[in-house]
Scaffold this motif. Structure first.
Motif: not given
Length: 660
Positions: A159-162, A170-173, A245-246
């Motif tokens: 998954x990549x968080x922009x 927080x989304x990354x965690x 996923x992005x």
């Protein structure tokens, strides 16, 4: 009563309300609660376009990570305790008719208002990147997004968080839950670019990478690649990062279309004045949709402050909203982060003061302008940080010795390590999400809110992220009624007597010599007769030595077991009163000149400091704890400082008397 009931029935039959609130986020809910408390008889309607009751958006990442259940989102957002509030969930407002003073829902039904409050919040900002409309590209803003991501978190492997702001991290965690490989992409030079500086950002990056999350800063995305579903990220430098996923977490855009369509002034957000009124004086805007003095706040706390201002204004109070100081105080992936004020101020008198403990991953920076603290940044543990926040908000003056202490210890005050909320200034913020101060907790407790739950209900503290709940527990425990000193019945009268004697010494003229030697009662013999002067002088010296010995009692192990310390302290205070009598007998409260003057000034200062300290001790069970604490601290230190020159002055005084 009967006439009033008929009036209310007519009012509800035509769907007319005193106040209509559009938006069921935290800010809209707070506005409804505040209005209901301030005016219990008013009728309120609140509209939300989501299919569920109001919830805590701050905890959505915890929901995805599995730390909490969905039920935990709804606590403290229930409006059922407010019977005059009518809720319309899953009912979108489509149009405002300013001239008819009504709003129309998506079914075309009209609802009339006297005053309208827009708390429409914001939506995710989606950058104009090629391929952003591919499948498995998500935004993360509401419960609907969270539910989609909960389902996706089971299937995704990369998954990549922009976005490297608070929400992105927080989304990354949260997306690591099932051992997913997670990458965070931030186009700025460091993470949380608007809150931190380069050095703090590097500490945060190192911490996040230690958790197994890949961080890419100063990196721009050219496009998302894939035929139907996203398959890779292509960077501007040509590098390719495969992913399935992005998630876009690149900021927010105020929801202002409803206001714009109604002809209200909109720029970055819905423009409002200091009463939070829009161009139409019967329409208000608060929270993330509002623009005040060219500023749109993307945090919960300013919106809650605005909700309170609107409620007080609408119920007749003369209040103004003058803006909020941007503050971030939270744990980002369990790493404490603090940012307060504008850290990018550029003026000639700007001074940066830095404390750094690389071993323990602690970094703190203050920005001082013209001797006053203007902003602060901190990463890592920072005890007593709320006091720094209060100092930055109030632009407190910082003295050179405080600057030196900060460089050495990372603290401005000797007691800044205190995590006891009761010791904080009244203006210090306890709950950063809601902006509740220690003074507001005091006011709520005085009205009968004596438990953590009652304080939360009364003030809103701990109802957003819940991280300040331990502070509330500490506050509640510290407010237990203090026990009086065991010897307070002896201390109080001795202190009062000594106070009057010291005031007499400092404010009134010395006792006069007799006008005639024929007077029947002549007190001045005490100061004229050499033998009596020696007796009173050595009595004063002996008492001074004795009282100094008693003050050392707790430092001499042999005497620790003799009596309770309270009684030793009471003896010390009573002897202080006797010293005043001996001083009068020896001097008649005449200050004299030169050496005698300095000696009397030291004695007077010692006695005054002692009186203040003993008064605080005697009344500590009746005075505010913080008042007692400050009185005792400064009086004791004054006592110690003044004691140092006393032996030398006494020695010279005795030598002068016998030598000459």
């Amino acid at each position: 009563m009967h006439a009033e009931a008929i009036h209310l029935d007519e009012q509800f039959s035509r769907q007319s309300y005193d106040y209509i609130i559009v938006g069921t986020g935290p800010v809209g809910i707070r506005a409804a609660q505040e209005l209901s408390k301030l005016n219990p008889s008013c009728s309120i309607a609140i509209f939300g376009d989501e299919p569920w009751q109001p919830y805590n958006r701050v905890k959505l990442s915890s929901l995805i990570s599995g730390e909490i259940s969905e039920d935990a989102l709804y606590s403290n957002y229930d409006l059922s305790d407010y019977p005059r509030v009518t809720t319309f969930y899953n009912n979108r407002i489509e149009h405002i008719d300013r001239y008819a003073k009504s709003v129309l829902d998506e079914a075309g039904k009209a609802y009339h208002y006297d005053e309208l409050i827009l708390a429409t919040g914001s939506r995710p900002r989606v950058p104009a990147i090629e391929g952003v409309d591919l499948e498995n590209v998500f935004t993360f803003r509401d419960l609907n997004d969270a539910q989609k991501l909960m389902g996706r978190s089971v299937r995704t492997r990369k998954t990549v968080i922009i976005g490297g702001g608070i929400l992105g991290l927080e989304t990354a965690r949260a997306m690591q839950r099932f051992n997913t490989e997670v990458h965070v992409i931030e186009h700025s030079m460091w993470l949380m670019f608007n809150q931190l500086d380069n050095r703090a950002g590097s500490y945060l990056k190192r911490h996040i990478e230690s958790l197994g999350i890949y961080v890419h800063t100063d990196t721009r995305i050219k496009k998302l690649e894939g035929e139907r579903k996203v398959e890779a990220i292509i960077f501007e430098n040509g590098d390719r990062l495969e992913c399935d996923t992005v998630i876009v977490a690149a900021g927010i855009v105020p929801n202002s279309s409803l206001a714009l369509e109604a002809g209200l002034a909109v720029r970055k957000g819905i423009r409002v004045n200091n009463q939070l009124q829009t161009l139409d004086k019967n329409i208000y805007a608060i929270g993330e949709c509002a623009e005040h003095n060219d500023e749109v706040y993307g945090l919960v706390a300013p919106g809650l402050e605005q909700a309170s201002v609107v409620a007080h204004h609408l119920t007749g109070d003369k209040v103004e909203y003058l803006g909020s100081t941007s503050a971030t105080h939270l744990k980002v992936l369990d790493y404490p982060v603090f940012s307060m004020g504008d850290t990018d101020i550029s003026v000639r008198s700007r001074e940066e003061v830095i404390y750094q403990d690389h071993k323990n991953e602690i970094y703190r920076k203050l920005v001082i302008i013209n001797g006053r603290i203007r902003s602060a940044i901190g990463i890592g543990a920072w005890p007593g940080v709320s006091r720094f926040q209060e100092a930055a908000e109030k632009k407190r003056r910082i003295w050179p010795w405080q600057v030196a202490r900060f460089r050495e210890e990372g603290l401005l005050w000797n007691d800044a390590t205190s995590e006891n909320v009761i010791d904080w200034p009244a203006t210090a913020t306890v709950c950063n999400c809601t902006g509740v101060t220690r003074g507001q907790l005091d006011a709520a407790m005085s009205r009968g809110a004596c438990s953590v739950i009652e304080l939360a209900n009364a003030t809103g503290a701990s109802t957003v992220c819940g991280s300040c709940k331990p502070l509330l527990n500490d506050y509640v425990g510290s407010n237990a009624s203090p026990e009086p000193d065991k010897a307070y019945k002896a201390i109080i009268p001795a202190s009062i007597l000594s106070l009057f004697a010291v005031l007499f010494l400092l404010l009134l003229p010395a006792y006069p010599y007799s006008a005639s030697v024929l007077s029947e009662i002549s007190f001045d013999v005490l100061w004229r007769d050499g033998f009596l002067k020696q007796v009173s002088g050595f009595t004063l010296l002996g008492l001074s030595i004795l009282i100094s010995f008693i003050s050392l009692r707790k430092r001499l192990p042999k005497f620790i077991s003799l009596l309770d310390y309270s009684y030793w302290r009471a003896t010390h205070i009573v002897l202080g009163s006797v010293i005043l009598l001996a001083l009068f007998t020896h001097t008649g409260f005449r200050f004299g000149d030169n050496l005698n003057f300095y000696l009397m000034m030291v004695f007077a200062g010692l006695l005054l400091a002692g009186v203040i300290a003993s008064t605080a001790i005697g009344f500590e069970h009746r005075l505010p704890r913080q008042t007692v604490r400050y009185l005792r601290r400064y009086a004791v230190w004054s006592h110690i400082v003044l004691l140092w020159p006393l032996p030398a002055l006494l020695g010279f005084h005795i030598l002068k008397t016998y030598y000459f």
